[in-house]
Design a protein around this motif. Structure first.
Motif, PDB file in Angstrom:
ATOM      1  N   GLN A   1       0.820  -1.204   0.000  1.00  0.00           N
ATOM      2  CA  GLN A   1       0.000   0.000   0.000  1.00  0.00           C
ATOM      3  C   GLN A   1       0.857   1.258   0.000  1.00  0.00           C
ATOM      4  N   PHE A   2       1.881   1.260   0.839  1.00  0.00           N
ATOM      5  CA  PHE A   2       2.753   2.424   0.947  1.00  0.00           C
ATOM      6  C   PHE A   2       3.486   2.690  -0.362  1.00  0.00           C
ATOM      7  N   LEU A   3       4.128   1.663  -0.892  1.00  0.00           N
ATOM      8  CA  LEU A   3       4.905   1.834  -2.121  1.00  0.00           C
ATOM      9  C   LEU A   3       4.008   2.236  -3.286  1.00  0.00           C
ATOM     10  N   ALA A   4       2.880   1.550  -3.444  1.00  0.00           N
ATOM     11  CA  ALA A   4       1.963   1.887  -4.536  1.00  0.00           C
ATOM     12  C   ALA A   4       1.442   3.313  -4.392  1.00  0.00           C
ATOM     13  N   GLY A   5       1.153   3.727  -3.149  1.00  0.00           N
ATOM     14  CA  GLY A   5       0.649   5.076  -2.929  1.00  0.00           C
ATOM     15  C   GLY A   5       1.655   6.140  -3.315  1.00  0.00           C
ATOM     16  N   ARG A   6       2.920   5.927  -2.962  1.00  0.00           N
ATOM     17  CA  ARG A   6       3.938   6.942  -3.280  1.00  0.00           C
ATOM     18  C   ARG A   6       4.219   7.022  -4.775  1.00  0.00           C
ATOM     19  N   ILE A   7       4.156   5.890  -5.463  1.00  0.00           N
ATOM     20  CA  ILE A   7       4.363   5.919  -6.909  1.00  0.00           C
ATOM     21  C   ILE A   7       3.145   6.528  -7.605  1.00  0.00           C
ATOM     22  N   LEU A   8       1.960   6.158  -7.144  1.00  0.00           N
ATOM     23  CA  LEU A   8       0.739   6.745  -7.705  1.00  0.00           C
ATOM     24  C   LEU A   8       0.746   8.255  -7.520  1.00  0.00           C
ATOM     25  N   LEU A   9       1.157   8.724  -6.345  1.00  0.00           N
ATOM     26  CA  LEU A   9       1.213  10.161  -6.083  1.00  0.00           C
ATOM     27  C   LEU A   9       2.190  10.857  -7.024  1.00  0.00           C
ATOM     28  N   ARG A  10       3.360  10.284  -7.213  1.00  0.00           N
ATOM     29  CA  ARG A  10       4.337  10.892  -8.124  1.00  0.00           C
ATOM     30  C   ARG A  10       3.791  10.965  -9.548  1.00  0.00           C
ATOM     31  N   GLN A  11       3.127   9.917  -9.985  1.00  0.00           N
ATOM     32  CA  GLN A  11       2.610   9.933 -11.355  1.00  0.00           C
ATOM     33  C   GLN A  11       1.455  10.917 -11.503  1.00  0.00           C
ATOM     34  N   ALA A  12       0.618  11.039 -10.463  1.00  0.00           N
ATOM     35  CA  ALA A  12      -0.476  12.008 -10.508  1.00  0.00           C
ATOM     36  C   ALA A  12       0.068  13.432 -10.534  1.00  0.00           C
ATOM     37  N   LEU A  13       1.060  13.716  -9.689  1.00  0.00           N
ATOM     38  CA  LEU A  13       1.662  15.051  -9.675  1.00  0.00           C
ATOM     39  C   LEU A  13       2.390  15.336 -10.986  1.00  0.00           C
ATOM     40  N   ALA A  14       3.031  14.320 -11.550  1.00  0.00           N
ATOM     41  CA  ALA A  14       3.741  14.509 -12.813  1.00  0.00           C
ATOM     42  C   ALA A  14       2.774  14.910 -13.922  1.00  0.00           C
ATOM     43  N   ARG A  15       1.622  14.271 -13.961  1.00  0.00           N
ATOM     44  CA  ARG A  15       0.604  14.634 -14.958  1.00  0.00           C
ATOM     45  C   ARG A  15       0.103  16.055 -14.728  1.00  0.00           C
ATOM     46  N   LEU A  16      -0.128  16.384 -13.471  1.00  0.00           N
ATOM     47  CA  LEU A  16      -0.675  17.698 -13.133  1.00  0.00           C
ATOM     48  C   LEU A  16       0.307  18.814 -13.457  1.00  0.00           C
ATOM     49  N   LEU A  17       1.579  18.593 -13.139  1.00  0.00           N
ATOM     50  CA  LEU A  17       2.587  19.650 -13.244  1.00  0.00           C
ATOM     51  C   LEU A  17       3.425  19.555 -14.507  1.00  0.00           C
ATOM     52  N   ASP A  18       3.114  18.580 -15.362  1.00  0.00           N
ATOM     53  CA  ASP A  18       3.833  18.375 -16.615  1.00  0.00           C
ATOM     54  C   ASP A  18       5.334  18.193 -16.351  1.00  0.00           C
ATOM     55  N   MET A  19       5.628  17.261 -15.492  1.00  0.00           N
ATOM     56  CA  MET A  19       7.003  16.954 -15.129  1.00  0.00           C
ATOM     57  C   MET A  19       7.209  15.443 -15.213  1.00  0.00           C
ATOM     58  N   SER A  20       8.454  15.028 -15.113  1.00  0.00           N
ATOM     59  CA  SER A  20       8.745  13.604 -15.021  1.00  0.00           C
ATOM     60  C   SER A  20       8.517  13.154 -13.584  1.00  0.00           C
ATOM     61  N   ALA A  21       7.913  11.981 -13.419  1.00  0.00           N
ATOM     62  CA  ALA A  21       7.638  11.472 -12.076  1.00  0.00           C
ATOM     63  C   ALA A  21       8.917  11.294 -11.268  1.00  0.00           C
ATOM     64  N   THR A  22      10.015  10.956 -11.930  1.00  0.00           N
ATOM     65  CA  THR A  22      11.268  10.723 -11.215  1.00  0.00           C
ATOM     66  C   THR A  22      11.936  12.024 -10.779  1.00  0.00           C
ATOM     67  N   GLU A  23      11.445  13.171 -11.245  1.00  0.00           N
ATOM     68  CA  GLU A  23      11.979  14.464 -10.810  1.00  0.00           C
ATOM     69  C   GLU A  23      11.418  14.895  -9.453  1.00  0.00           C
ATOM     70  N   LEU A  24      10.334  14.279  -9.040  1.00  0.00           N
ATOM     71  CA  LEU A  24       9.627  14.721  -7.843  1.00  0.00           C
ATOM     72  C   LEU A  24      10.192  14.021  -6.612  1.00  0.00           C
ATOM     73  N   GLU A  25      10.634  14.823  -5.651  1.00  0.00           N
ATOM     74  CA  GLU A  25      11.190  14.272  -4.417  1.00  0.00           C
ATOM     75  C   GLU A  25      10.220  14.515  -3.267  1.00  0.00           C
ATOM     76  N   LEU A  26       9.926  13.451  -2.535  1.00  0.00           N
ATOM     77  CA  LEU A  26       9.043  13.518  -1.374  1.00  0.00           C
ATOM     78  C   LEU A  26       9.827  13.138  -0.134  1.00  0.00           C
ATOM     79  N   ILE A  27       9.647  13.926   0.920  1.00  0.00           N
ATOM     80  CA  ILE A  27      10.344  13.683   2.174  1.00  0.00           C
ATOM     81  C   ILE A  27       9.338  13.329   3.255  1.00  0.00           C
ATOM     82  N   GLU A  28       9.633  12.277   4.017  1.00  0.00           N
ATOM     83  CA  GLU A  28       8.760  11.859   5.110  1.00  0.00           C
ATOM     84  C   GLU A  28       8.709  12.916   6.212  1.00  0.00           C
ATOM     85  N   GLN A  29       7.502  13.068   6.793  1.00  0.00           N
ATOM     86  CA  GLN A  29       7.308  13.930   7.950  1.00  0.00           C
ATOM     87  C   GLN A  29       6.539  13.136   8.999  1.00  0.00           C
ATOM     88  N   ALA A  30       7.135  12.905  10.144  1.00  0.00           N
ATOM     89  CA  ALA A  30       6.521  12.073  11.171  1.00  0.00           C
ATOM     90  C   ALA A  30       5.142  12.590  11.547  1.00  0.00           C
TER      91      ALA A  30
END
Length: 206
Positions: free
Chosen positions: A49-78
């Motif tokens: 669930q965690f891995l699929a969610g983070r990849i899905l989020l990157r691909q959704a943001l990539a579509r929205l922002l017209d960027m490559s999904a691998t360009e998007l960096e996400l940092i954990e926040q407790a």
């Protein structure tokens, strides 16, 4: 003056469509802090669930922002949603949720979001759960609803409360989206100018 357009999209993914061998190919997309959290999950289902969610989020943001999904960096926040490391995209909003085999994320270029999904399960004792989770006014409202539709009303109230907690703002708009297996509620800090799009996609390595 150009009118502000506030829109949002919700992406749905079924884990039934993904094998572990496909999912692990996406591990290099995760930041170091995400990998550390992924490894802390004991149950394989939560890892998926965690891995699929983070990849899905990157691909959704990539579509929205017209960027490559691998360009998007996400940092954990407790205790909070991950942080998108792009100061110039500070207006973008996103939220993640999962239930059973379903993973979902909502994205917007201009408004903060809170999303919650729950599988509709008629076998749960939702009347007892309601007494624990809802206040007196909410339980009174639920008791007044048509008995044949009370399951859907329970889950709509449940997902609305969860989505509001995730957004954590005093002023918000919440909308409920129909789905045959899920209760889906999206809350936004700004009023959306159109109904959110509900999109079901497959993960892509591109």
């Amino acid at each position: 003056m150009k009118t502000q357009t506030d829109e949002a999209s919700i992406y749905l993914l079924s884990l039934h469509t993904l094998t572990d061998s496909v999912l692990v190919n996406f591990l290099p997309w995760l930041s170091e802090s995400e990998v550390q959290r992924y490894q802390r999950f004991i149950r394989p289902e939560r890892q998926r669930q965690f891995l699929a969610g983070r990849i899905l989020l990157r691909q959704a943001l990539a579509r929205l922002l017209d960027m490559s999904a691998t360009e998007l960096e996400l940092i954990e926040q407790a205790g909070n949603a991950p942080r998108l490391v792009r100061p110039e995209l500070s207006d973008a909003g996103f939220s993640l949720s999962h239930s059973g085999p379903w993973v979902a994320c909502a994205v917007s270029a201009s408004t903060k979001l809170g999303l919650d999904i729950e599988m509709l399960n008629p076998e749960r004792d939702f009347s007892a759960l309601a007494l624990q989770a809802f206040n007196a006014d909410e339980n009174a409202w639920l008791a007044q609803q048509d008995a044949g539709n009370r399951l859907h009303d329970f889950y709509q109230l449940w997902t609305t409360k969860e989505a509001q907690i995730k957004l954590n703002q005093k002023s918000m708009q919440c909308v409920h989206l129909p789905h045959p297996e899920l209760s889906i509620t999206l809350c936004s800090s700004r009023r959306l100018t159109s109904a959110p799009q509900l999109l079901q996609i497959s993960l892509s390595a591109k």
